[in-house]
Design a protein around this motif. Sequence first.
Motif, mmCIF file in Angstrom:
data_model
loop_
_atom_site.group_PDB
_atom_site.id
_atom_site.type_symbol
_atom_site.label_atom_id
_atom_site.label_comp_id
_atom_site.label_asym_id
_atom_site.label_seq_id
_atom_site.Cartn_x
_atom_site.Cartn_y
_atom_site.Cartn_z
ATOM 1 N N ARG A 27 0.633 -1.362 0.034
ATOM 2 C CA ARG A 27 0.094 0.013 -0.044
ATOM 3 C C ARG A 27 0.790 1.074 -0.237
ATOM 4 N NH1 ARG A 27 -2.517 -0.872 5.294
ATOM 5 N NH2 ARG A 27 -2.857 1.135 5.250
ATOM 6 N N TRP A 28 1.981 1.245 -0.435
ATOM 7 C CA TRP A 28 3.089 2.212 -0.362
ATOM 8 C C TRP A 28 2.565 3.693 -1.040
ATOM 9 C CZ3 TRP A 28 5.076 4.557 -4.607
ATOM 10 C CH2 TRP A 28 4.755 4.077 -5.916
ATOM 11 N N GLU A 30 -0.073 4.981 -0.588
ATOM 12 C CA GLU A 30 -0.834 5.766 0.284
ATOM 13 C C GLU A 30 -0.223 6.972 1.210
ATOM 14 O OE1 GLU A 30 -3.214 3.194 2.947
ATOM 15 O OE2 GLU A 30 -3.762 2.096 1.180
ATOM 16 N N THR A 67 6.440 -4.317 -6.336
ATOM 17 C CA THR A 67 5.386 -3.309 -6.220
ATOM 18 C C THR A 67 5.622 -1.936 -6.559
ATOM 19 O OG1 THR A 67 5.708 -3.222 -3.995
ATOM 20 C CG2 THR A 67 4.104 -4.850 -4.395
#
Length: 154
Positions: A27-28, A30, A67
């Motif tokens: 979720r980086w 965010e 990611t």
Amino acid sequence: LRSQSDPASGTTLGMIQRKWLLALLARWREWRLIIWVSSKPWIGFGGDDWAAYAAERLMISNAIASTGVHNLVMVAGDAHMLAIDDGSNTDFASVSGTAKGNLSARAGFPLFQVGPLTGYGSTKSGPYSHGCMAYKYSVNHQFGVIDIDGGDSS
């Protein structure tokens, strides 16, 4: 980290912390910046650092590369020195393709290796792109400043 370290099972995080970290890295986007504080040196060759947990370090590095995380900075301790790496030596990912050829999709991240403000130094782990500042046989008075530019407010 230290409370979960289990060399026999190859983990320094333990399953719960590792699952949490990998979920956070996924979720980086965010956050503007993720500062990961580690009680062990990330760069190293074995012993009391992440190299002793190479499979777990590989798993995390592969997650960072796959990611595309590019807002991660690590502050790592337990080395009794001040050292800085710009991400040149922190990529331990094995993923191929774009992750190894595209700087925006690689697993390297800036690293600040820190030690006590005053105490005898060491040159544990490395290499570091910007070197290591420590004197093994004398008391070191070490500190560093991290200047974070938050950019514009939009």
